[in-house]
Design a protein around this motif. Structure first.
Motif, mmCIF file in Angstrom:
data_model
loop_
_atom_site.group_PDB
_atom_site.id
_atom_site.type_symbol
_atom_site.label_atom_id
_atom_site.label_comp_id
_atom_site.label_asym_id
_atom_site.label_seq_id
_atom_site.Cartn_x
_atom_site.Cartn_y
_atom_site.Cartn_z
ATOM 1 N N ALA A 53 44.661 69.312 -19.545
ATOM 2 C CA ALA A 53 45.113 69.775 -18.225
ATOM 3 C C ALA A 53 46.063 70.957 -18.394
ATOM 4 O O ALA A 53 46.879 70.988 -19.319
ATOM 5 N N ASP A 54 45.950 71.932 -17.488
ATOM 6 C CA ASP A 54 46.720 73.170 -17.594
ATOM 7 C C ASP A 54 48.038 73.037 -16.837
ATOM 8 O O ASP A 54 48.048 73.010 -15.606
ATOM 9 N N PRO A 55 49.176 72.998 -17.550
ATOM 10 C CA PRO A 55 50.453 72.843 -16.851
ATOM 11 C C PRO A 55 50.924 74.113 -16.147
ATOM 12 O O PRO A 55 51.849 74.056 -15.330
ATOM 13 N N ALA A 56 50.297 75.253 -16.449
ATOM 14 C CA ALA A 56 50.730 76.524 -15.867
ATOM 15 C C ALA A 56 49.831 76.976 -14.722
ATOM 16 O O ALA A 56 50.026 78.073 -14.190
ATOM 17 N N LEU A 57 48.886 76.162 -14.318
ATOM 18 C CA LEU A 57 47.941 76.558 -13.272
ATOM 19 C C LEU A 57 48.683 76.768 -11.953
ATOM 20 O O LEU A 57 49.371 75.873 -11.468
ATOM 21 N N PRO A 58 48.574 77.953 -11.335
ATOM 22 C CA PRO A 58 49.301 78.209 -10.085
ATOM 23 C C PRO A 58 48.768 77.356 -8.936
ATOM 24 O O PRO A 58 47.554 77.208 -8.769
ATOM 25 N N MET A 59 49.658 76.829 -8.123
ATOM 26 C CA MET A 59 49.274 76.026 -6.956
ATOM 27 C C MET A 59 50.506 75.716 -6.129
ATOM 28 O O MET A 59 51.631 76.007 -6.527
ATOM 29 N N MET A 60 50.323 75.155 -4.991
ATOM 30 C CA MET A 60 51.378 74.585 -4.152
ATOM 31 C C MET A 60 52.552 75.554 -3.968
ATOM 32 O O MET A 60 53.695 75.285 -4.317
ATOM 33 N N SER A 61 52.247 76.720 -3.404
ATOM 34 C CA SER A 61 53.273 77.705 -3.050
ATOM 35 C C SER A 61 54.160 78.103 -4.234
ATOM 36 O O SER A 61 55.373 78.259 -4.102
ATOM 37 N N GLY A 62 53.526 78.276 -5.399
ATOM 38 C CA GLY A 62 54.259 78.744 -6.567
ATOM 39 C C GLY A 62 54.751 77.660 -7.495
ATOM 40 O O GLY A 62 55.415 77.962 -8.488
ATOM 41 N N ARG A 68 56.344 74.140 -13.670
ATOM 42 C CA ARG A 68 57.537 74.562 -12.928
ATOM 43 C C ARG A 68 58.110 73.392 -12.131
ATOM 44 O O ARG A 68 59.330 73.221 -12.063
ATOM 45 N N LEU A 69 57.241 72.581 -11.532
ATOM 46 C CA LEU A 69 57.734 71.419 -10.790
ATOM 47 C C LEU A 69 58.449 70.453 -11.724
ATOM 48 O O LEU A 69 59.426 69.809 -11.333
ATOM 49 N N SER A 70 57.977 70.352 -12.953
ATOM 50 C CA SER A 70 58.591 69.417 -13.902
ATOM 51 C C SER A 70 60.033 69.768 -14.204
ATOM 52 O O SER A 70 60.808 68.911 -14.645
ATOM 53 N N LEU A 71 60.428 71.024 -13.972
ATOM 54 C CA LEU A 71 61.811 71.428 -14.210
ATOM 55 C C LEU A 71 62.779 70.735 -13.250
ATOM 56 O O LEU A 71 63.985 70.728 -13.500
ATOM 57 N N ALA A 72 62.247 70.172 -12.187
ATOM 58 C CA ALA A 72 63.068 69.417 -11.235
ATOM 59 C C ALA A 72 63.078 67.924 -11.558
ATOM 60 O O ALA A 72 63.618 67.129 -10.784
ATOM 61 N N THR A 73 62.506 67.543 -12.698
ATOM 62 C CA THR A 73 62.471 66.140 -13.113
ATOM 63 C C THR A 73 63.293 65.962 -14.388
ATOM 64 O O THR A 73 63.771 66.921 -14.989
ATOM 65 N N GLU A 74 63.417 64.716 -14.812
ATOM 66 C CA GLU A 74 64.142 64.424 -16.043
ATOM 67 C C GLU A 74 63.289 64.629 -17.291
ATOM 68 O O GLU A 74 63.783 64.488 -18.422
ATOM 69 N N VAL A 126 61.008 79.378 -14.502
ATOM 70 C CA VAL A 126 62.391 78.958 -14.262
ATOM 71 C C VAL A 126 62.554 78.596 -12.791
ATOM 72 O O VAL A 126 61.729 78.959 -11.949
ATOM 73 N N LEU A 127 63.637 77.891 -12.497
ATOM 74 C CA LEU A 127 64.024 77.620 -11.122
ATOM 75 C C LEU A 127 65.017 78.681 -10.680
ATOM 76 O O LEU A 127 65.827 79.159 -11.471
#
Length: 275
Positions: A51-60, A65-71, A79-80
């Motif tokens: 699975a591609d973790p860098a695939l663009p989606m969901m308004s950027g 990138r979303l994982s940066l808001a997790t532990e 970056v955020l």
């Protein structure tokens, strides 16, 4: 669906059947959904399957990138922004501050940025109930009428850092279109009615006009959400009241604004669904 609601074993079984690990559903991949719900075991299964973790989606918001808001952030060059970092840092404090509210449904609130309780009363042309006329409302129930025939027009209001909160424990008037419009002149309002029959019904008003009707604070992110809305949906999943506060930048320190308002207002008797 398995990545969002199932187990890593179920995800692995689907991967073994040759499913496309980067197939989009409602604007996101299985990896994105696994990150969104913090299903980290499934995240590892999907990454191992390519699975591609860098695939663009969901308004950027790519999965990385979303994982940066997790532990459990994934390796990424993304970056955020400072605003997004501040939202992530505020999340735990705000959830703890309002975490014991609500105890049930049937209430309505309006989170208003940038104005205080006095200005809210002025905009609504409301009567400020004197302290010696305030009824005892310490044990609210859905069927109570503590202000008698005026109960449907009675709303509490309290100043909080960033603005003020209007609340009504027994009715939906704090979240009606006219209230939101009047309060939002030159600012933004996120109102919500916790409908016992159909769940949380949101309303967003900006500069005197409702701009979004029936969003679901505390619900899932959607493909047409803005960048900020996707992040807030992730941070405040299942925390509807905290989401409303975060959306407009309110920073209450406890539940007082929602349970023991500083003042009570009686709204003028009028149609609050139409201007």
């Amino acid at each position: 669906m398995a990545a969002a609601f199932g187990s890593a074993q179920e995800v692995a079984a689907l991967v073994a059947q040759g499913e496309d690990v980067d197939a989009l559903y409602d604007g996101s991949t299985a990896l994105w959904r696994a990150v969104y719900v913090r299903n980290f075991d499934s995240v590892e299964v999907l990454l191992a399957a390519g699975a591609d973790p860098a695939l663009p989606m969901m308004s950027g918001w790519s999965p990385a990138r979303l994982s940066l808001a997790t532990e459990r952030p994934l390796a990424t060059d993304e970056v955020l922004t400072p605003r997004e970092l501040a939202a992530v840092e505020e999340r735990d404090r705000l959830v703890a501050a309002v975490g014991r509210f609500p105890a049930g449904d049937g209430f309505s609130i309006a989170c208003v940025a940038g104005i205080d309780a006095h200005e809210a009363a002025r905009r609504l042309k409301a009567y400020v109930v004197p302290d010696d006329e305030r009824p005892d409302v310490t044990n609210w129930t859905w069927d109570d009428e503590p202000f008698g025939d005026d109960s449907e027009l009675a709303v509490g209001v309290t100043d909080v850092p960033g603005g003020c909160v209007l609340m009504q424990p027994w009715y939906y008037n704090a979240a009606t279109p006219v209230v939101a419009n009047l309060l939002s002149a030159g600012t933004v309002v996120y109102a919500m009615y916790a409908n016992p029959k159909s769940g949380n019904q949101g309303r967003i008003a900006r500069d005197g006009q409702v701009v979004a009707w029936d969003p679901h604070p505390g619900g899932s992110a959607n493909a047409d959400d803005t960048t900020l809305e996707v992040l807030l949906a992730h941070l405040y999943a299942g925390k509807a009241v905290a989401y409303c506060c975060a959306y407009v930048g309110l920073r209450p320190e406890n539940t007082k604004a929602f349970t023991e308002p500083d003042q009570w207002l009686l709204l003028p008797d009028r149609d609050y669904w139409r201007a």
